[in-house]
Write an enzyme that holds these catalytic residues in place. Structure first.
Site, mmCIF file in Angstrom:
data_model
loop_
_atom_site.group_PDB
_atom_site.id
_atom_site.type_symbol
_atom_site.label_atom_id
_atom_site.label_comp_id
_atom_site.label_asym_id
_atom_site.label_seq_id
_atom_site.Cartn_x
_atom_site.Cartn_y
_atom_site.Cartn_z
ATOM 1 N N ASP A 19 -10.617 2.765 4.450
ATOM 2 C CA ASP A 19 -10.880 1.334 4.277
ATOM 3 C C ASP A 19 -12.384 1.087 4.140
ATOM 4 O O ASP A 19 -12.801 0.007 3.732
ATOM 5 C CB ASP A 19 -10.363 0.553 5.504
ATOM 6 C CG ASP A 19 -9.113 -0.264 5.182
ATOM 7 O OD1 ASP A 19 -8.860 -0.509 3.988
ATOM 8 O OD2 ASP A 19 -8.408 -0.650 6.124
ATOM 9 N N LYS A 52 0.837 -1.205 0.000
ATOM 10 C CA LYS A 52 0.000 0.000 0.000
ATOM 11 C C LYS A 52 0.872 1.256 0.000
ATOM 12 O O LYS A 52 0.636 2.201 -0.753
ATOM 13 C CB LYS A 52 -0.937 -0.018 1.215
ATOM 14 C CG LYS A 52 -2.029 -1.077 1.100
ATOM 15 C CD LYS A 52 -2.790 -1.316 2.394
ATOM 16 C CE LYS A 52 -3.730 -2.517 2.225
ATOM 17 N NZ LYS A 52 -4.443 -2.889 3.445
ATOM 18 N N GLN A 54 -4.227 -1.632 9.835
ATOM 19 C CA GLN A 54 -4.215 -2.944 9.172
ATOM 20 C C GLN A 54 -4.739 -4.041 10.111
ATOM 21 O O GLN A 54 -4.291 -4.149 11.256
ATOM 22 C CB GLN A 54 -2.778 -3.274 8.713
ATOM 23 C CG GLN A 54 -2.639 -4.571 7.956
ATOM 24 C CD GLN A 54 -3.325 -4.542 6.584
ATOM 25 O OE1 GLN A 54 -3.255 -3.559 5.851
ATOM 26 N NE2 GLN A 54 -3.986 -5.636 6.236
#
Ligand code: NDP
Length: 290
Positions: free
Chosen positions: A119, A52, A96
């Site tokens: 997200d 990412k 994460q």
């Protein structure tokens, strides 16, 4: 059979994003800034977060990786989330998952400011998605939609079977595929571990989206001719012949279904890279929203 090439499609989308960011720079506007928070040393998580951050660099987006020890307390992590919520320079951030067992993931997800939740996991954003209001779509389902769109896959009136009902992949993609839009307007069946006669259902799928995390679970006898298959699964298995020491497996037995499928995503190189570009797109949206 045609490959739904997530690697190439994501490369094209990254090119578009690069141009968009270069134009912002030229105007003297702020370059979007994504922060990725990584807790602990989970090998897969490190790989995902590194990918990412590398993608941000590639498109000229600002990114920061915040690495925290797996001994961090829940309160300390929530404090970090609060700091990022309040930091004006940060447009969007992700924590994460999975988190170490002593930390409540739900609590952390809900602590992220919805306007920075790139997200798309915050209940507010999930709620907006359900109501078809503009919001951050969860990155993986958003990536699947973009792949379907770029390949002009017909979805209207099709029977879309989704295997797996997680809140980050299966449930949202089932909702999105049934929306009154394109991609969408499919008749969706959402299946899970309690589904009876799964193979009978998957055999009726025009579009089969599989996200259960069981390597090569979908076999040749479970699909019909002409099906479009989106394989979300990624499982690592140790493999000494690979430089990385492991091999990646999808949830679909590619060799068995490839001659029946009209389109199929490979693993790797399918949904994974599309998830990353969706995160970049959400970060640009977050920056614009400010
Ligand atoms: P979860 O473990 O959260 O959910 C798995 C789902 O599969 C559950 O709903 C479960 O049902 C269902 N399931 C399990 N066994 C069966 C079965 N035998 N038959 C039918 N359904 C079953 O998984 P995620 O959605 O988080 O991830 C799925 C896979 O996708 C993983 O391999 C993950 O690594 C990968 N992934 C890939 C991403 C990418 O970018 N490519 C992004 C996110 C995930 P029940 O609810 O009844 O338990």
């Amino acid at each position: 059979m045609q490959i739904l090439d997530g690697k190439e499609t994501s490369r094209l989308i990254k090119q578009e994003i690069t141009e968009e960011i270069a134009a912002l720079r030229e105007k003297g506007a702020k370059v979007p800034h994504l922060v990725a928070v990584l807790v602990g040393n989970n090998g897969a998580s490190i790989t995902y977060v590194d990918a990412k951050v590398a993608a941000c660099e590639k498109v000229g987006m600002k990114s920061t990786l915040v690495k925290l020890s797996d001994t961090i307390s829940e309160d300390e992590l929530l404090q970090k989330v609060k700091e990022l919520n309040e930091d004006d320079d940060v447009d969007g951030f992700i924590v994460q998952l999975p988190l170490p067992k002593h930390i409540n993931e739900k609590k952390v997800t809900e602590a992220i400011a919805p306007a920075k939740d790139v997200d798309g996991f915050h209940p507010w954003n999930i709620g907006k998605m359900m109501l078809n209001l503009p919001t951050f779509l969860p990155a993986t389902p958003y990536g699947i939609l973009q792949l379907i769109e770029r390949y002009n896959i017909e979805t209207t009136g099709k029977h879309c079977v989704v295997v797996g009902r997680s809140s980050i992949v299966g449930s949202p993609i089932a909702n999105l595929m049934s929306r009154n839009s394109y991609p969408g307007n499919s008749t969706v069946t959402l299946t899970h571990s309690r589904t009876v006669n799964l193979a009978e259902i998957t055999r009726t799928a025009d579009i089969l989206i599989v996200a259960l995390g069981k390597p090569e679970f979908i076999t040749g006898d479970m699909v019909k001719e002409g099906v479009v298959i989106v394989d979300v699964g990624i499982t690592r298995k140790p493999d000494k012949s690979k430089k990385s020491g492991y091999k990646l497996y999808g949830d679909v037995n590619f060799e068995q279904v490839k001659d029946k499928a009209a389109f199929i995503t490979p693993v790797p190189g399918g949904v994974g890279p599309m998830t990353i570009v969706s995160l970049l797109k959400n970060t640009i949206l977050a920056a614009k929203g400010k």
